[in-house]
Structure formats: structure tokens, C-alpha cells
Design a protein around this motif. Structure first.
Motif, PDB file in Angstrom:
ATOM      1  N   GLY A 230       6.135   6.264   1.869  1.00 11.17           N
ATOM      2  CA  GLY A 230       5.908   5.025   1.133  1.00 11.17           C
ATOM      3  C   GLY A 230       7.111   4.103   1.223  1.00 11.17           C
ATOM      4  N   THR A 231       8.304   4.687   1.178  1.00 10.85           N
ATOM      5  CA  THR A 231       9.532   3.912   1.302  1.00 10.85           C
ATOM      6  C   THR A 231       9.647   3.282   2.683  1.00 10.85           C
ATOM      7  N   ALA A 232       9.252   4.025   3.711  1.00 11.78           N
ATOM      8  CA  ALA A 232       9.289   3.467   5.073  1.00 11.78           C
ATOM      9  C   ALA A 232       8.428   2.214   5.155  1.00 11.78           C
ATOM     10  N   GLY A 233       7.240   2.265   4.557  1.00  9.79           N
ATOM     11  CA  GLY A 233       6.369   1.093   4.559  1.00  9.79           C
ATOM     12  C   GLY A 233       6.980  -0.078   3.816  1.00  9.79           C
ATOM     13  N   LEU A 234       7.581   0.191   2.664  1.00  9.99           N
ATOM     14  CA  LEU A 234       8.213  -0.868   1.880  1.00  9.99           C
ATOM     15  C   LEU A 234       9.366  -1.502   2.645  1.00  9.99           C
ATOM     16  N   MET A 235      10.175  -0.676   3.313  1.00  8.34           N
ATOM     17  CA  MET A 235      11.341  -1.197   4.021  1.00  8.34           C
ATOM     18  C   MET A 235      10.947  -2.009   5.252  1.00  8.34           C
ATOM     19  N   ILE A 236       9.951  -1.566   5.977  1.00  8.13           N
ATOM     20  CA  ILE A 236       9.478  -2.329   7.135  1.00  8.13           C
ATOM     21  C   ILE A 236       8.989  -3.705   6.688  1.00  8.13           C
ATOM     22  N   GLU A 237       8.263  -3.743   5.597  1.00  5.33           N
ATOM     23  CA  GLU A 237       7.764  -5.014   5.067  1.00  5.33           C
ATOM     24  C   GLU A 237       8.914  -5.857   4.507  1.00  5.33           C
ATOM     25  N   PHE A 238       9.881  -5.212   3.861  1.00  7.78           N
ATOM     26  CA  PHE A 238      11.024  -5.931   3.299  1.00  7.78           C
ATOM     27  C   PHE A 238      11.788  -6.684   4.385  1.00  7.78           C
ATOM     28  N   TYR A 239      12.023  -6.035   5.517  1.00  7.52           N
ATOM     29  CA  TYR A 239      12.738  -6.707   6.600  1.00  7.52           C
ATOM     30  C   TYR A 239      11.923  -7.862   7.177  1.00  7.52           C
ATOM     31  N   ALA A 240      10.619  -7.685   7.225  1.00  6.41           N
ATOM     32  CA  ALA A 240       9.773  -8.772   7.713  1.00  6.41           C
ATOM     33  C   ALA A 240       9.928 -10.005   6.834  1.00  6.41           C
ATOM     34  N   LYS A 241       9.974  -9.795   5.531  1.00  5.78           N
ATOM     35  CA  LYS A 241      10.118 -10.917   4.605  1.00  5.78           C
ATOM     36  C   LYS A 241      11.548 -11.455   4.606  1.00  5.78           C
ATOM     37  N   THR A 265      -1.720  -4.574   1.544  1.00 12.58           N
ATOM     38  CA  THR A 265      -1.334  -4.997   2.895  1.00 12.58           C
ATOM     39  C   THR A 265      -0.563  -3.887   3.592  1.00 12.58           C
ATOM     40  N   VAL A 266       0.298  -3.207   2.839  1.00 11.43           N
ATOM     41  CA  VAL A 266       0.969  -2.012   3.346  1.00 11.43           C
ATOM     42  C   VAL A 266       0.146  -0.807   2.911  1.00 11.43           C
ATOM     43  N   GLU A 267      -0.400  -0.091   3.877  1.00 13.59           N
ATOM     44  CA  GLU A 267      -1.236   1.056   3.548  1.00 13.59           C
ATOM     45  C   GLU A 267      -1.178   2.104   4.651  1.00 13.59           C
ATOM     46  N   LEU A 268      -1.567   3.313   4.279  1.00  9.28           N
ATOM     47  CA  LEU A 268      -1.583   4.436   5.209  1.00  9.28           C
ATOM     48  C   LEU A 268      -3.005   4.841   5.518  1.00  9.28           C
ATOM     49  N   SER A 269      -3.238   5.191   6.785  1.00  8.85           N
ATOM     50  CA  SER A 269      -4.481   5.848   7.173  1.00  8.85           C
ATOM     51  C   SER A 269      -4.103   7.193   7.776  1.00  8.85           C
ATOM     52  N   ALA A 270      -5.032   7.842   8.430  1.00  9.55           N
ATOM     53  CA  ALA A 270      -4.771   9.181   8.951  1.00  9.55           C
ATOM     54  C   ALA A 270      -3.610   9.214   9.930  1.00  9.55           C
ATOM     55  N   LEU A 282       1.925   6.695  13.235  1.00  9.39           N
ATOM     56  CA  LEU A 282       2.859   7.607  12.588  1.00  9.39           C
ATOM     57  C   LEU A 282       3.417   8.586  13.609  1.00  9.39           C
ATOM     58  N   SER A 283       4.668   8.944  13.447  1.00  9.27           N
ATOM     59  CA  SER A 283       5.269   9.914  14.350  1.00  9.27           C
ATOM     60  C   SER A 283       4.689  11.298  14.089  1.00  9.27           C
ATOM     61  N   ASP A 284       4.843  12.178  15.059  1.00  8.19           N
ATOM     62  CA  ASP A 284       4.347  13.551  14.894  1.00  8.19           C
ATOM     63  C   ASP A 284       5.002  14.218  13.690  1.00  8.19           C
ATOM     64  N   GLU A 285       6.287  13.961  13.486  1.00 11.08           N
ATOM     65  CA  GLU A 285       7.006  14.571  12.369  1.00 11.08           C
ATOM     66  C   GLU A 285       6.458  14.103  11.029  1.00 11.08           C
ATOM     67  N   VAL A 286       6.144  12.813  10.931  1.00 12.22           N
ATOM     68  CA  VAL A 286       5.584  12.289   9.687  1.00 12.22           C
ATOM     69  C   VAL A 286       4.199  12.854   9.448  1.00 12.22           C
ATOM     70  N   GLN A 287       3.381  12.906  10.486  1.00 15.01           N
ATOM     71  CA  GLN A 287       2.040  13.452  10.329  1.00 15.01           C
ATOM     72  C   GLN A 287       2.090  14.922   9.905  1.00 15.01           C
ATOM     73  N   ALA A 288       3.000  15.679  10.491  1.00 18.63           N
ATOM     74  CA  ALA A 288       3.132  17.088  10.128  1.00 18.63           C
ATOM     75  C   ALA A 288       3.540  17.232   8.667  1.00 18.63           C
ATOM     76  N   ASN A 294      -0.531  18.124   1.730  1.00 20.55           N
ATOM     77  CA  ASN A 294      -1.934  17.868   1.364  1.00 20.55           C
ATOM     78  C   ASN A 294      -2.409  16.485   1.790  1.00 20.55           C
ATOM     79  N   GLY A 295      -1.915  16.032   2.939  1.00 24.72           N
ATOM     80  CA  GLY A 295      -2.476  14.826   3.530  1.00 24.72           C
ATOM     81  C   GLY A 295      -1.844  13.535   3.070  1.00 24.72           C
ATOM     82  N   ILE A 296      -2.589  12.451   3.257  1.00 27.11           N
ATOM     83  CA  ILE A 296      -2.099  11.102   2.965  1.00 27.11           C
ATOM     84  C   ILE A 296      -1.788  10.972   1.473  1.00 27.11           C
ATOM     85  N   PRO A 297      -0.655  10.340   1.122  1.00 27.59           N
ATOM     86  CA  PRO A 297      -0.334  10.134  -0.299  1.00 27.59           C
ATOM     87  C   PRO A 297      -1.392   9.299  -0.998  1.00 27.59           C
ATOM     88  N   ASP A 298      -1.292   9.289  -2.327  1.00 30.68           N
ATOM     89  CA  ASP A 298      -2.181   8.459  -3.119  1.00 30.68           C
ATOM     90  C   ASP A 298      -2.030   6.992  -2.714  1.00 30.68           C
TER      91      ASP A 298
END
Length: 316
Positions: A230-241, A265-270, A282-288, A294-298
Motif C-alpha cells: 500500500g505504501t508503494a502505491g502511495l509513494m508512486i502517486e506522491f511523486y507523480a503529484k 485511483t490507486v488500487e491493487l488487482s491480482a 507486480l514483481s514476483d517477490e511482491v506477488q509471493a 492471504n492474497g490482495i490486501p483489503d
């Protein structure tokens, strides 16, 4: 802390705090067209996720950019355009030797930041993320932003025991003056994957103490143990802004990134992380790691994922 542990009626507390802190000033803020709020909080309040305060209809972050200041006389209010600032990214994903939880999304976060916004970037990753390398890198080039994707701990009443975890050692508050971050003053220090103390009193010492001892203009850090991906998504968006023409103020860039999570707008899928600029696999490490947990976060729109980040120091 798991998000499921925070799922209770958090809105009732968020609304009560709004009634105490914001409602008495709401009409005056609107009349004067205020769009940024900076709080100088007393002990026990600095770990409040201000962005998640709620007026019954909207979160506070939907109307204002927000931040904390240890005190007015410590604030550096001179504006410098963040689009022109060079960035030194550093991160650690493997903490086996330090006995801490691994952060598999750190390489994913750093690589996407460097690929999208940093030309000729040479990030310091894992074994390269050392105190000596960080100090030498800024000695060679006066980076305006230092981005540390790693764990941190702020100990209650023990500033010398508080630290940011580097590869081979701990960067303690007492060591920060030796990093050269105050000559010239560092515009922005980002602690994007830090593990702050869970108790609110412990966190407030960390933010106020770190900002004052480091001599940095602004620090972006978390109030609790945040979600890695979740932090990775926030930071990627933060730099964009932060790099956009329309949002060249740090506090506003953070607000827009938090809104992007709140609005989906920032969301995760499989196998993808989506943000305002598109989607990245997503990288293999993140997916693993996600599969092991237990899968994708809330839903990333929950305040747990975005309201824990706050800007300490100058909003500009």
C-alpha cells in the motif's frame, strides 16, 4: 496492526475529533479560503491521523492539505520548487541480519519511482544502503530529497535509542548531524516504509525529535506500521503529484496521493498496481508476499492505508 483490527466504528472517533478540533474554526477557514492546515500538537495528539478526521460527510483531507510542525520557530518556510530537486533513493528489502520483517515491495517501489521520474538514478539498495554511502552521496551532490524505504523505530523517552535501520547499522538520532543533511538543508526526507512505535506518545517523540535534530525542512513518515505494498502505491502517486505542474507543494502532493487511494485511483488487482499514470505489473517477490499473506490486501481506500502518512515541518 492488521486493518481488520481497525475496522471498528472509527468514524465515530474521527467525527468527535473533528468536532473538537475543526468545527469551531470551520466557518472562519472557509471564509478566508484556507486550503492548508498545519498543526502544532501537544503530547498525546501528534500521532492522530489528521487526514482521517471526518465532518460527517467528508474526510478532512478532502478539503485541506495537512501537516505537523514541532514549533513555529523551527519551521523553514522558504519555498523551493520540488520539481527542480534531485532525489537520492535508498531502500532495504532483506532484514534477516537485523531481525526485522522483510519489505518485499521496496525494490518494486524504488524501481518504479526511478523509472518514472528520475533520469540516470543510481539508487542505494540493500548492501549499498549504508551510512557511509548516504553521507558520501550527498557530499558529492546536494540532493534536495532523500528517500529511505526501510524500517525505523522511535523509542519513548530514549532519543538515542531511536533509529532508522540501514543495511549494516542503525542510524540513530544522535548520528544524524553527521549525515550532512543540514548543509545545505535537506528539503524533504521521506521515510516510506518505516515501522514507527505503535503507542502515540512514542511516535510524537520520533517526529518532533527527528525533524529538529536532522535539520531537514520537511519529513514525510508514518504514524504506524504501514502496509508494504500500500505504501508503494502511495509513494508512486506522491511523486507523480510532486513532479506535476499543478501540485508543486509537498503537502498538496501528499493530499492528492491520499485522495487517489481514497477514490480508488490507486488500487491493487491480482498482478497489477494501478495509479493515475497507468498500471505496473507486480514483481514476483511482491506477488509471493501477497500470497503468503492471504492474497490482495483489503481495499486501499480504507484510511489505514493512506491516513498514517503525515508531513512534519514545512508544508512547502
Amino acid at each position: 496492526t492488521k486493518v481488520t483490527e481497525l475496522e471498528g466504528d472509527y468514524l465515530s472517533d474521527a467525527q468527535q475529533l473533528y468536532e473538537w478540533l475543526i468545527r469551531p474554526l470551520a466557518a472562519e477557514l472557509q471564509q478566508n479560503e484556507i486550503n492548508n492546515l498545519v498543526f502544532i500538537m501537544d503530547q498525546g495528539l501528534r500521532a492522530t491521523p489528521l487526514a482521517a478526521l471526518h465532518d460527517g460527510q467528508e474526510f478532512l483531507v478532502q478539503n485541506y492539505s495537512l501537516g505537523l510542525m514541532p514549533s513555529l520557530n523551527m519551521a523553514n518556510t522558504k519555498y523551493k520548487d520540488p520539481q527542480n530537486l534531485s532525489i537520492l533513493p535508498a531502500g532495504i528489502s532483506n532484514f534477516e541480519t537485523a531481525g526485522l520483517e522483510d519489505l518485499p515491495a521496496v525494490p518494486f517501489e524504488i524501481s518504479n519511482i526511478t523509472d518514472n521520474w528520475l533520469e540516470n538514478a543510481d539508487p542505494l539498495l540493500d548492501t549499498e544502503a549504508t551510512k557511509a554511502n548516504l553521507r558520501d552521496a550527498r557530499s558529492d551532490s546536494p540532493y534536495g530529497i532523500v528517500h529511505l524505504a526501510t524500517h525505523a523505530l522511535f523509542e519513548r523517552g530514549k532519543p538515542n535509542q531511536s533509529y532508522i535501520q540501514l543495511w549494516d547499522e542503525k542510524l540513530r538520532l544522535s548520528d544524524v548531524r553527521d549525515m550532512g543533511w543540514n548543509s545545505p538543508a535537506l528539503e524533504l526526507l521521506i521515510l516510506s516504509a518505516c515501522e514507527t512505535a505503535k503507542d502515540s506518545y512514542e511516535a510524537e517523540l520520533g517526529f518532533a525529535g527527528f525533524a529538529s535534530q536532522a535539520g531537514v525542512k520537511s519529513t514525510l513518515a508514518s504514524l504506524w506500521q504501514v502496509s508494504d505494498i500500500g505504501t508503494a502505491g502511495l509513494m508512486i502517486e506522491f511523486y507523480a503529484k510532486l513532479r506535476s505542474n499543478e501540485n508543486s507543494i509537498k503537502a498538496e502532493a501528499l493530499r492528492q496521493a491520499q485522495l487517489a487511494m481514497l477514490n480508488g485511483t490507486v488500487e491493487l488487482s491480482a498482478d497489477l498496481l494501478s495509479w493515475s499514470g497507468g498500471s505496473v505489473p507486480l514483481s514476483d517477490e511482491v506477488q509471493a508476499a501477497l500470497n503468503q499473506g492471504n492474497g490482495i490486501p483489503d481495499d486501499l481506500s480504507h484510511p489505514f492505508y493512506w491516513s498514517g502518512f503525515t508531513l512534519v515541518g514545512s508544508p512547502w
